[in-house]
Design a protein around this motif. Structure first.
Motif, PDB file in Angstrom:
ATOM      1  N   THR A 213       4.137   4.734  -6.870  1.00  0.00           N
ATOM      2  CA  THR A 213       5.102   5.452  -7.705  1.00  0.00           C
ATOM      3  C   THR A 213       6.097   4.481  -8.332  1.00  0.00           C
ATOM      4  O   THR A 213       6.424   4.588  -9.518  1.00  0.00           O
ATOM      5  CB  THR A 213       5.849   6.517  -6.875  1.00  0.00           C
ATOM      6  N   ALA A 214       6.568   3.532  -7.550  1.00  0.00           N
ATOM      7  CA  ALA A 214       7.485   2.520  -8.081  1.00  0.00           C
ATOM      8  C   ALA A 214       6.805   1.733  -9.203  1.00  0.00           C
ATOM      9  O   ALA A 214       7.423   1.455 -10.237  1.00  0.00           O
ATOM     10  CB  ALA A 214       7.943   1.579  -6.972  1.00  0.00           C
ATOM     11  N   GLY A 215       5.540   1.402  -9.011  1.00  0.00           N
ATOM     12  CA  GLY A 215       4.791   0.689 -10.048  1.00  0.00           C
ATOM     13  C   GLY A 215       4.696   1.494 -11.332  1.00  0.00           C
ATOM     14  O   GLY A 215       4.852   0.957 -12.426  1.00  0.00           O
ATOM     15  N   VAL A 216       4.454   2.791 -11.211  1.00  0.00           N
ATOM     16  CA  VAL A 216       4.380   3.659 -12.389  1.00  0.00           C
ATOM     17  C   VAL A 216       5.722   3.699 -13.109  1.00  0.00           C
ATOM     18  O   VAL A 216       5.789   3.585 -14.341  1.00  0.00           O
ATOM     19  CB  VAL A 216       3.932   5.089 -12.003  1.00  0.00           C
ATOM     20  N   VAL A 217       6.791   3.841 -12.366  1.00  0.00           N
ATOM     21  CA  VAL A 217       8.130   3.891 -12.974  1.00  0.00           C
ATOM     22  C   VAL A 217       8.424   2.591 -13.722  1.00  0.00           C
ATOM     23  O   VAL A 217       8.891   2.610 -14.868  1.00  0.00           O
ATOM     24  CB  VAL A 217       9.208   4.189 -11.901  1.00  0.00           C
ATOM     25  N   ILE A 218       8.139   1.472 -13.097  1.00  0.00           N
ATOM     26  CA  ILE A 218       8.389   0.171 -13.727  1.00  0.00           C
ATOM     27  C   ILE A 218       7.529   0.002 -14.978  1.00  0.00           C
ATOM     28  O   ILE A 218       8.022  -0.361 -16.049  1.00  0.00           O
ATOM     29  CB  ILE A 218       8.127  -0.979 -12.729  1.00  0.00           C
TER      30      ILE A 218
ATOM     31  N   ARG B 102       0.840  -1.188   0.000  1.00  0.00           N
ATOM     32  CA  ARG B 102       0.000   0.000   0.000  1.00  0.00           C
ATOM     33  C   ARG B 102       0.878   1.241   0.000  1.00  0.00           C
ATOM     34  O   ARG B 102       2.036   1.187   0.381  1.00  0.00           O
ATOM     35  CB  ARG B 102      -0.884   0.028   1.249  1.00  0.00           C
ATOM     36  N   GLY B 103       0.316   2.349  -0.424  1.00  0.00           N
ATOM     37  CA  GLY B 103       0.984   3.633  -0.286  1.00  0.00           C
ATOM     38  C   GLY B 103       1.493   4.219  -1.579  1.00  0.00           C
ATOM     39  O   GLY B 103       1.606   3.547  -2.606  1.00  0.00           O
ATOM     40  N   VAL B 104       1.778   5.506  -1.480  1.00  0.00           N
ATOM     41  CA  VAL B 104       2.215   6.277  -2.639  1.00  0.00           C
ATOM     42  C   VAL B 104       3.585   5.819  -3.136  1.00  0.00           C
ATOM     43  O   VAL B 104       3.842   5.807  -4.342  1.00  0.00           O
ATOM     44  CB  VAL B 104       2.208   7.788  -2.315  1.00  0.00           C
ATOM     45  N   THR B 105       4.459   5.422  -2.239  1.00  0.00           N
ATOM     46  CA  THR B 105       5.797   4.982  -2.657  1.00  0.00           C
ATOM     47  C   THR B 105       5.705   3.746  -3.548  1.00  0.00           C
ATOM     48  O   THR B 105       6.332   3.690  -4.609  1.00  0.00           O
ATOM     49  CB  THR B 105       6.690   4.701  -1.430  1.00  0.00           C
ATOM     50  N   ALA B 106       4.910   2.770  -3.131  1.00  0.00           N
ATOM     51  CA  ALA B 106       4.736   1.560  -3.942  1.00  0.00           C
ATOM     52  C   ALA B 106       4.042   1.887  -5.259  1.00  0.00           C
ATOM     53  O   ALA B 106       4.411   1.358  -6.313  1.00  0.00           O
ATOM     54  CB  ALA B 106       3.947   0.510  -3.175  1.00  0.00           C
TER      55      ALA B 106
ATOM     56  N   LEU C 160      -1.801   5.350  -8.884  1.00  0.00           N
ATOM     57  CA  LEU C 160      -1.053   6.461  -8.258  1.00  0.00           C
ATOM     58  C   LEU C 160      -1.975   7.641  -8.007  1.00  0.00           C
ATOM     59  O   LEU C 160      -1.898   8.275  -6.950  1.00  0.00           O
ATOM     60  CB  LEU C 160       0.127   6.868  -9.137  1.00  0.00           C
ATOM     61  N   ALA C 161      -2.867   7.929  -8.944  1.00  0.00           N
ATOM     62  CA  ALA C 161      -3.770   9.062  -8.805  1.00  0.00           C
ATOM     63  C   ALA C 161      -4.808   8.863  -7.709  1.00  0.00           C
ATOM     64  O   ALA C 161      -5.325   9.839  -7.147  1.00  0.00           O
ATOM     65  CB  ALA C 161      -4.463   9.342 -10.138  1.00  0.00           C
ATOM     66  N   THR C 162      -5.103   7.606  -7.386  1.00  0.00           N
ATOM     67  CA  THR C 162      -6.155   7.329  -6.415  1.00  0.00           C
ATOM     68  C   THR C 162      -5.649   6.719  -5.106  1.00  0.00           C
ATOM     69  O   THR C 162      -6.443   6.478  -4.209  1.00  0.00           O
ATOM     70  CB  THR C 162      -7.206   6.369  -7.027  1.00  0.00           C
ATOM     71  N   GLU C 163      -4.351   6.492  -5.019  1.00  0.00           N
ATOM     72  CA  GLU C 163      -3.780   5.841  -3.831  1.00  0.00           C
ATOM     73  C   GLU C 163      -3.848   6.770  -2.623  1.00  0.00           C
ATOM     74  O   GLU C 163      -3.376   7.908  -2.674  1.00  0.00           O
ATOM     75  CB  GLU C 163      -2.325   5.447  -4.108  1.00  0.00           C
TER      76      GLU C 163
END
Length: 133
Positions: free
Chosen positions: A79-84, A73-77, A128-131
């Motif tokens: 964000t990492a998903g978006v980057v990948i 959970r969370g914005v960090t995870a 990411l937009a809804t996390e």
């Protein structure tokens, strides 16, 4: 797990299945099942490896990493998903260009991967937009 994280996970699993199959065909030295007629040509092109590593292996690693972000959970995870996912989509776009241009052949497995990673990228952006913070 939220529905959007489950959807990211589902696309990561689908992509990992494709990447696993292409990794298997590479190391088993067998031609992939192909109805387009171009899979073997694409798989044996100079674009099929990056620094000596089959791109299917790189895809498998990326999909496993994307799946791992879905469990967190969370914005960090997120964000990492978006980057990948965006990195994978960009690399897939480059490989699609290679198929359409220099290689002159289309691999149905690669196109399926392109669709999966594009969906994963969109889902990751929505996540990411809804996390919640």
């Amino acid at each position: 797990m939220t529905p959007i994280r489950a959807a990211v996970l589902a696309t990561a699993v689908a992509g990992a299945v494709i990447a696993t199959y292409l990794t298997y065909t590479h190391y088993a030295h067998v031609a992939p099942i192909c109805t387009s007629g171009g899979c073997e040509k694409v798989q044996h092109s100079r674009y099929a490896e990056l620094a000596g590593i089959p791109v299917a292996v790189l895809g498998l690693i990326a999909y496993c990493a994307l799946a791992a972000t879905a469990f967190r959970r969370g914005v960090t995870a997120a964000t990492a998903g978006v980057v990948i996912a965006l990195g994978g989509a960009g690399f897939s776009a480059y490989l699609l260009w290679a198929q359409l241009g220099p290689i002159g052949a289309i691999c149905q497995w690669c196109v399926a991967n392109d669709v999966v990673i594009a969906i994963a990228a969109l889902l990751s952006l929505v996540r990411l937009a809804t996390e919640p913070s």
